[in-house]
Scaffold this active site. Structure first.
Site: not given
Ligand code: AMP
Length: 217
Positions: A15, A90, A129, A161, A172
């Site tokens: 995204k 969301r 990532r 992260r 998540r």
């Protein structure tokens, strides 16, 4: 006028990357609620600490809080440029709020682009990532030991992260499928949904979005 776009999809579906491409190709502005929340989480006040805790647990910020911050950002941007919404809405409640706010701001109702990515691929992508703690740039690297990996934008050393750890990704992703995924049928019923294969290369995904939305330079 180019349409406002909601970019949504599971974690790691690209995204943020696609939002940036829409900015450079078509002059879009971005409201990225994840990045905004990470900025608030750096503040040492009570609010910042609460947001930090929520993010690190992989939970969602309450609708009322995120709705207020989102609404402020929308007002700041004004009406001159089209906007990409990254990370908002969301859930259905936030989707309804977004339409209300858009109508109030005399903006057209946004089109929703769903970036599809299989669950297994999400884990693979998030495991490689990295984020720059300084400028917040997120980027993908080849899997392997993290030795002196530096940010392509500002040259600082990067880290993973905290919420990309496998156990937090699980939380998540569960939230994504229970709260956010229902937006696919919501926007489908409203005739505002475009589904895109998020597994293709960055440029192919971008081209598919451009074609699906009929964006022309
Ligand atoms: P993201 O980078 O989009 O995965 O967002 C990082 C974190 O920010 C999420 O895990 C949530 O804790 C919070 N967040 C971002 N956007 C929202 C939203 N629309 N509603 C609730 N929480 C959000």
């Amino acid at each position: 006028m180019k349409p406002d776009i909601i970019l949504f999809g599971p974690q790691g579906s690209g995204k943020g990357t696609q939002a940036e491409k829409l900015v450079s190709a078509f002059g879009y502005r971005v409201i990225g609620t994840g990045g905004l929340m990470r900025e608030y989480a750096k503040h040492r006040d009570k609010f910042g600490k609460t947001i930090k805790r929520i993010i690190e647990r992989g939970e969602l910020v309450p609708d009322e809080t995120i709705g207020r911050i989102f609404s402020e950002e929308l007002t700041k941007i004004g009406t001159a440029d089209p906007i990409v919404f990254d990370g908002f809405p969301r859930n259905l409640n936030q989707a309804r709020l977004l339409d209300q706010l858009a109508t109030r701001a005399e903006r057209p109702l946004p089109l929703a682009v769903y970036l599809q990515l299989p669950r297994g691929e999400v884990f693979k992508r998030l495991a490689s990532r990295y984020v720059c703690a300084d400028c917040g740039t997120l980027f993908q690297s080849l899997p392997g030991p993290l030795k002196k990996l530096v940010c392509p934008k500002c040259g600082r050393e990067v880290e993973m992260r905290k919420d990309d750890r496998p156990e937090i990704i699980e939380t998540r992703l569960n939230l994504f499928y229970s709260q956010t995924y229902p937006l696919v049928s919501h926007y489908q019923k409203l005739g505002r949904l475009k589904e895109i294969n998020g597994q293709a290369t960055i440029d192919h995904v971008h081209a598919a979005i451009v074609a699906a939305l009929g964006l022309a330079k």
